[in-house]
Design an enzyme around this catalytic site. Structure first.
Site, short mmCIF file in Angstrom:
data_model
loop_
_atom_site.label_atom_id
_atom_site.label_comp_id
_atom_site.label_asym_id
_atom_site.label_seq_id
_atom_site.Cartn_x
_atom_site.Cartn_y
_atom_site.Cartn_z
N LYS A 1 0.84 -1.21 0.00
CA LYS A 1 0.00 0.00 0.00
C LYS A 1 0.88 1.26 0.00
CE LYS A 1 -0.33 -0.16 5.03
NZ LYS A 1 -1.12 -0.70 6.15
N ARG B 1 -11.06 -0.48 14.80
CA ARG B 1 -10.93 0.25 13.56
C ARG B 1 -11.96 -0.27 12.56
NH1 ARG B 1 -5.09 0.97 10.55
NH2 ARG B 1 -5.36 -1.24 10.05
N HIS C 1 -6.09 -7.35 12.92
CA HIS C 1 -4.87 -6.54 12.99
C HIS C 1 -4.43 -6.46 14.45
CE1 HIS C 1 -1.95 -4.16 11.05
NE2 HIS C 1 -2.36 -2.97 11.44
N ARG D 1 1.19 -10.76 7.19
CA ARG D 1 0.88 -9.65 6.29
C ARG D 1 1.97 -8.63 6.52
NH1 ARG D 1 -3.98 -9.50 8.62
NH2 ARG D 1 -3.40 -7.61 9.69
N TYR E 1 14.85 31.70 5.47
CA TYR E 1 13.63 32.38 5.92
C TYR E 1 13.66 32.65 7.42
CZ TYR E 1 11.21 31.32 1.51
OH TYR E 1 10.82 31.26 0.21
N CYS F 1 13.34 25.06 3.25
CA CYS F 1 12.44 25.74 2.31
C CYS F 1 11.60 24.69 1.57
CB CYS F 1 13.21 26.55 1.29
SG CYS F 1 14.48 27.65 1.95
N MET F 2 10.73 25.16 0.70
CA MET F 2 9.91 24.22 -0.06
C MET F 2 10.77 23.33 -0.97
SD MET F 2 6.84 24.92 -2.78
CE MET F 2 5.72 25.74 -1.65
N ASP F 3 11.78 23.92 -1.58
CA ASP F 3 12.55 23.20 -2.59
C ASP F 3 14.04 23.15 -2.33
OD1 ASP F 3 10.10 23.17 -4.13
OD2 ASP F 3 10.54 25.26 -4.63
C1 LIG Z 1 -0.36 -1.61 6.93
C2 LIG Z 1 -0.94 -2.87 7.39
C3 LIG Z 1 -0.14 -4.01 7.58
C4 LIG Z 1 1.36 -3.99 7.46
O1 LIG Z 1 1.90 -3.53 8.66
P1 LIG Z 1 3.47 -3.45 8.89
O2 LIG Z 1 3.61 -2.95 10.26
O3 LIG Z 1 4.01 -2.51 7.87
O4 LIG Z 1 4.01 -4.83 8.69
C5 LIG Z 1 -0.76 -5.20 7.90
N1 LIG Z 1 -2.10 -5.25 8.04
C6 LIG Z 1 -2.90 -4.17 7.90
C7 LIG Z 1 -4.36 -4.31 8.11
C8 LIG Z 1 -2.35 -2.95 7.59
O5 LIG Z 1 -3.13 -1.87 7.47
#
Ligand SMILES: *Cc1c(COP(=O)(O)O)cnc(C)c1O
Length: 388
Positions: free
Chosen positions: A43, A138, A168, A228, A272, A319-321
């Site tokens: 992601k 969540r 999770h 995961r 700045y 700065c920005m850049d």
């Molecule tokens: C982002 C996420 C993960 C991965 O977590 P890490 O700490 O990067 O391994 C696993 N499960 C869910 C639901 C997540 O949102």
């Protein structure tokens, strides 16, 4: 993501070592006492590393399951050639149900109401993983009521097809102590209970995945055979207190050129707001990176970059850049030098985890924050076996 089609000279760029990501993936799998199957979390553009290239490299290394946060990310990696399972971990507007069908994307189910709405909008079968809320509060079915949760899974309306369950482990990232382990263990028990009820009801085909990077570090042989994994694939720590397995290293370096070097005089101020005032003659480098590239403004007057293997402290505000840095003590520092923002220079290594500590955040936010205008330059994995 940002692929350079025209060979621009290099201003500010990130180097992504795909071989290191593959190596981290293999090291994690090999270090587990019980062999785990890994779902790669790609992601947020693979945590800023580039989702297409990272996914394809992992697929080449045998990974068959991927997770993303939204339907755009899912479709992008599918169209780029990812053939395995792609799970969207969060919300997809039900108006996008057609895309889920067409691209064979697996959708997380947030609760029964969402499942109903998605089923109504679905033009055909959609594979789904039901989220179980075992304590994070969540998304997911409340696993404190396991019978009702199991019933909801069994009653999932067609044409949705539940193929998996996940939860999770939200305490796993905090320091590894008895309270953390107890809460995490409880979460796992709650998920296992729902799975068991489903088995008893004859629903035996579902798989459960629950270990994120942090949980995988200290919960190696527990209930779930599926991890995961996100942050560890990229070689960063879930939490500053974690001990990383040997050989797992950051895959991303962030660099820019030195654009100008000048001498300033005592009494001169830099940047700045004139927040830095020179007390001696100084050699000052200007660097073409700023907060619009993701180089956080909070590093003003605090951070440093590495040039020729030495620290060049940031002078004044980001700065920005652009930024300015003190190179008074870096012999020969000159325009065109490579400055390392994250990574190695000579004997120094400065990681996203190190930068995160300075900013009171986590490495995740640093790498995700490297903005889209910073081109990613890729290093391909070496031959099979070269990383063993
Ligand atoms: C982002 C996420 C993960 C991965 O977590 P890490 O700490 O990067 O391994 C696993 N499960 C869910 C639901 C997540 O949102």
């Amino acid at each position: 993501m940002t692929q350079i089609s025209v060979p621009f000279g290099r201003r500010c760029w990130a180097e992504v070592d795909l071989g290191q990501i593959v190596s981290n993936y293999r090291l994690y799998r090999e270090n587990m006492p019980v062999k785990k199957d890994v779902m790669a979390v790609v992601k947020a553009d693979a945590y800023g590393h580039g989702d297409v290239r990272v996914s394809l490299a992992l697929q080449q290394a045998g990974c068959r399951r991927f997770a993303v946060s939204n339907v755009q990310e899912a479709v992008r990696i599918r169209e780029a050639g990812v053939t395995g399972e792609i799970l969207i971990l969060g919300y997809t507007p039900v108006s996008e149900a057609g895309l889920l069908c067409r691209f064979g994307i697996t959708q997380a189910l947030l609760d029964e109401e969402y499942a109903q709405a998605l089923a109504k909008a679905a033009p055909g079968p959609i594979a789904c993983h039901y989220a179980l809320d075992t304590g994070m509060r969540r998304i997911g079915l409340n696993a404190d009521a396991p019978e009702a949760a199991a019933r909801a899974v069994l009653d999932t309306p067609p044409p949705l097809q539940v193929t998996g369950l996940f939860t999770h482990l939200c305490a796993a990232d905090t320091p590894d102590n008895d309270a953390t382990r107890a809460f995490t263990g409880l979460q796992q028990q709650k998920a296992a209970k729902v799975l068991e009820l489903l088995h008893r009801a004859g629903q035996t085909g579902l798989y459960l995945h629950e270990l994120n990077s942090a949980a995988g570090l200290y919960e190696p042989e527990e209930l779930s055979l599926f991890s995961r994994l996100g942050i560890i694939l990229y070689g960063l720590k879930p939490d500053a207190g974690n001990k990383m397995p040997d050989g797992i290293r950051p895959a991303l370096s962030w660099k820019c050129a030195v654009s100008m070097v000048k001498t300033i005089l005592p009494g001169d101020t830099v940047g700045y707001g004139r927040t830095f005032r020179a007390e001696r003659p100084m050699r000052v480098a200007t660097l073409p990176v700023g907060y619009a590239d993701g180089f956080r403004r909070a590093l003003s007057g605090r951070g440093f970059v590495l040039i020729r293997g030495q620290k060049a402290p940031i002078l004044g505000r980001v700065c920005m850049d652009q930024i300015m840095a003190d190179v008074s003590f870096i012999e020969g520092a000159a325009p065109g030098d490579e400055a390392v923002l994250l990574g190695q220079s000579g004997a120094f290594t400065f990681t996203a985890d190190d930068m995160a500590l300075m900013l009171d955040t986590i490495g995740y936010e640093i790498v995700c924050g490297i903005s889209a205008r910073v081109p990613r330059v890729y290093f391909e994995p070496q031959e099979e076996g070269a990383h063993k």
